[in-house]
Write a protein that holds these residues in place. Structure first.
Motif, PDB file in Angstrom:
ATOM      1  N   ASP A   1      26.389  39.500 -44.234  1.00  0.00           N
ATOM      2  CA  ASP A   1      25.541  38.345 -43.973  1.00  0.00           C
ATOM      3  C   ASP A   1      24.578  38.034 -45.111  1.00  0.00           C
ATOM      4  OD1 ASP A   1      26.731  38.022 -41.538  1.00  0.00           O
ATOM      5  OD2 ASP A   1      25.253  39.216 -40.473  1.00  0.00           O
ATOM      6  N   GLU A   2      24.335  38.970 -46.001  1.00  0.00           N
ATOM      7  CA  GLU A   2      23.321  38.796 -47.036  1.00  0.00           C
ATOM      8  C   GLU A   2      23.878  38.015 -48.231  1.00  0.00           C
ATOM      9  OE1 GLU A   2      20.029  41.488 -49.308  1.00  0.00           O
ATOM     10  OE2 GLU A   2      21.814  42.448 -48.535  1.00  0.00           O
ATOM     11  N   ASP A   3      23.134  37.020 -48.682  1.00  0.00           N
ATOM     12  CA  ASP A   3      23.507  36.253 -49.864  1.00  0.00           C
ATOM     13  C   ASP A   3      23.043  37.019 -51.093  1.00  0.00           C
ATOM     14  OD1 ASP A   3      24.335  34.291 -51.579  1.00  0.00           O
ATOM     15  OD2 ASP A   3      22.591  33.005 -51.262  1.00  0.00           O
ATOM     16  N   GLU A   4      23.946  37.295 -52.029  1.00  0.00           N
ATOM     17  CA  GLU A   4      23.625  38.100 -53.191  1.00  0.00           C
ATOM     18  C   GLU A   4      22.564  37.456 -54.074  1.00  0.00           C
ATOM     19  OE1 GLU A   4      27.203  38.965 -55.267  1.00  0.00           O
ATOM     20  OE2 GLU A   4      28.113  39.975 -53.565  1.00  0.00           O
ATOM     21  N   VAL A   5      22.627  36.145 -54.226  1.00  0.00           N
ATOM     22  CA  VAL A   5      21.666  35.451 -55.080  1.00  0.00           C
ATOM     23  C   VAL A   5      20.261  35.558 -54.499  1.00  0.00           C
ATOM     24  CG1 VAL A   5      21.028  33.214 -56.055  1.00  0.00           C
ATOM     25  CG2 VAL A   5      23.433  33.881 -55.945  1.00  0.00           C
TER      26      VAL A   5
ATOM     27  N   ALA B   1      19.168  37.841 -52.491  1.00  0.00           N
ATOM     28  CA  ALA B   1      18.733  39.235 -52.565  1.00  0.00           C
ATOM     29  C   ALA B   1      18.257  39.575 -53.968  1.00  0.00           C
ATOM     30  CB  ALA B   1      19.872  40.158 -52.152  1.00  0.00           C
ATOM     31  N   ALA B   2      18.951  39.082 -54.993  1.00  0.00           N
ATOM     32  CA  ALA B   2      18.562  39.370 -56.374  1.00  0.00           C
ATOM     33  C   ALA B   2      17.244  38.704 -56.724  1.00  0.00           C
ATOM     34  CB  ALA B   2      19.663  38.915 -57.325  1.00  0.00           C
ATOM     35  N   GLU B   3      16.993  37.517 -56.196  1.00  0.00           N
ATOM     36  CA  GLU B   3      15.744  36.819 -56.490  1.00  0.00           C
ATOM     37  C   GLU B   3      14.548  37.495 -55.840  1.00  0.00           C
ATOM     38  OE1 GLU B   3      16.453  32.823 -55.226  1.00  0.00           O
ATOM     39  OE2 GLU B   3      17.538  32.307 -57.050  1.00  0.00           O
ATOM     40  N   SER B   4      14.767  38.233 -54.780  1.00  0.00           N
ATOM     41  CA  SER B   4      13.649  38.865 -54.087  1.00  0.00           C
ATOM     42  C   SER B   4      13.211  40.170 -54.742  1.00  0.00           C
ATOM     43  CB  SER B   4      14.028  39.120 -52.630  1.00  0.00           C
ATOM     44  OG  SER B   4      15.046  40.105 -52.562  1.00  0.00           O
ATOM     45  N   PHE B   5      14.001  40.721 -55.655  1.00  0.00           N
ATOM     46  CA  PHE B   5      13.618  41.967 -56.314  1.00  0.00           C
ATOM     47  C   PHE B   5      12.510  41.717 -57.323  1.00  0.00           C
ATOM     48  CE2 PHE B   5      18.162  43.395 -55.523  1.00  0.00           C
ATOM     49  CZ  PHE B   5      17.808  44.125 -54.404  1.00  0.00           C
ATOM     50  N   GLU B   6      11.499  42.529 -57.277  1.00  0.00           N
ATOM     51  CA  GLU B   6      10.383  42.435 -58.207  1.00  0.00           C
ATOM     52  C   GLU B   6      10.381  43.716 -59.042  1.00  0.00           C
ATOM     53  OE1 GLU B   6       7.362  40.392 -59.948  1.00  0.00           O
ATOM     54  OE2 GLU B   6       8.345  39.690 -58.144  1.00  0.00           O
ATOM     55  N   LEU B   7      10.748  43.595 -60.300  1.00  0.00           N
ATOM     56  CA  LEU B   7      10.797  44.756 -61.176  1.00  0.00           C
ATOM     57  C   LEU B   7       9.428  45.009 -61.789  1.00  0.00           C
ATOM     58  CD1 LEU B   7      14.159  44.000 -62.988  1.00  0.00           C
ATOM     59  CD2 LEU B   7      13.766  45.541 -61.086  1.00  0.00           C
ATOM     60  N   PRO B   8       9.036  46.272 -61.915  1.00  0.00           N
ATOM     61  CA  PRO B   8       7.734  46.561 -62.516  1.00  0.00           C
ATOM     62  C   PRO B   8       7.732  46.171 -63.987  1.00  0.00           C
ATOM     63  CG  PRO B   8       8.964  48.577 -62.150  1.00  0.00           C
ATOM     64  CD  PRO B   8       9.742  47.466 -61.509  1.00  0.00           C
ATOM     65  N   GLY B   9       6.698  45.486 -64.416  1.00  0.00           N
ATOM     66  CA  GLY B   9       6.592  45.066 -65.810  1.00  0.00           C
ATOM     67  C   GLY B   9       7.506  43.921 -66.168  1.00  0.00           C
ATOM     68  N   ALA B  10       8.031  43.205 -65.188  1.00  0.00           N
ATOM     69  CA  ALA B  10       8.996  42.144 -65.456  1.00  0.00           C
ATOM     70  C   ALA B  10       8.323  40.846 -65.888  1.00  0.00           C
ATOM     71  CB  ALA B  10       9.855  41.891 -64.226  1.00  0.00           C
ATOM     72  N   ASP B  11       7.022  40.706 -65.658  1.00  0.00           N
ATOM     73  CA  ASP B  11       6.325  39.483 -66.042  1.00  0.00           C
ATOM     74  C   ASP B  11       6.040  39.521 -67.537  1.00  0.00           C
ATOM     75  OD1 ASP B  11       4.949  37.128 -66.145  1.00  0.00           O
ATOM     76  OD2 ASP B  11       3.084  37.969 -65.320  1.00  0.00           O
TER      77      ASP B  11
END
Length: 99
Positions: A36-40, A42-52
């Motif tokens: 049921d999960e949309d991959e796109v 799910a990927a947009e919701s990940f917050e990587l440390p130091g990604a900004d």
């Protein structure tokens, strides 16, 4: 794996019937292979440390083309002249791309 030798044994016919019944129940279960999960999303919701990196500035120093290197017309990588495998017109190809 331990085997219970006292348990009643199934015949080949019973084993094949069991596997056919199992396949039928899996076939009837419409949602068994769906996710049921949309991959796109799910990927947009990940917050990587130091990604900004919005406040960072990229500085690249470009070197001029050296006399002992060429740019492969196939993979567009800069390689040493010893890697030239083929000439096609004005284009030069490395060993990985020639063929």
């Amino acid at each position: 794996m331990a085997t219970d030798y006292d348990a009643p044994r199934k015949t080949d016919e019973e084993i094949s019937e069991d596997s056919i019944e199992a396949l039928k129940t899996r076939r009837n279960d419409k949602n068994s292979g769906k996710v049921d999960e949309d991959e796109v999303e799910a990927a947009e919701s990940f917050e990587l440390p130091g990604a900004d990196l919005s406040h960072e500035e990229l500085t690249v120093r470009v070197l001029p083309k050296q006399s002992d290197e060429f740019t492969c017309a196939g993979c567009f990588l800069v390689r040493h002249r010893s890697q030239i495998a083929e000439h096609r017109g004005n284009d030069e190809y490395c060993y990985d791309c020639a063929g």
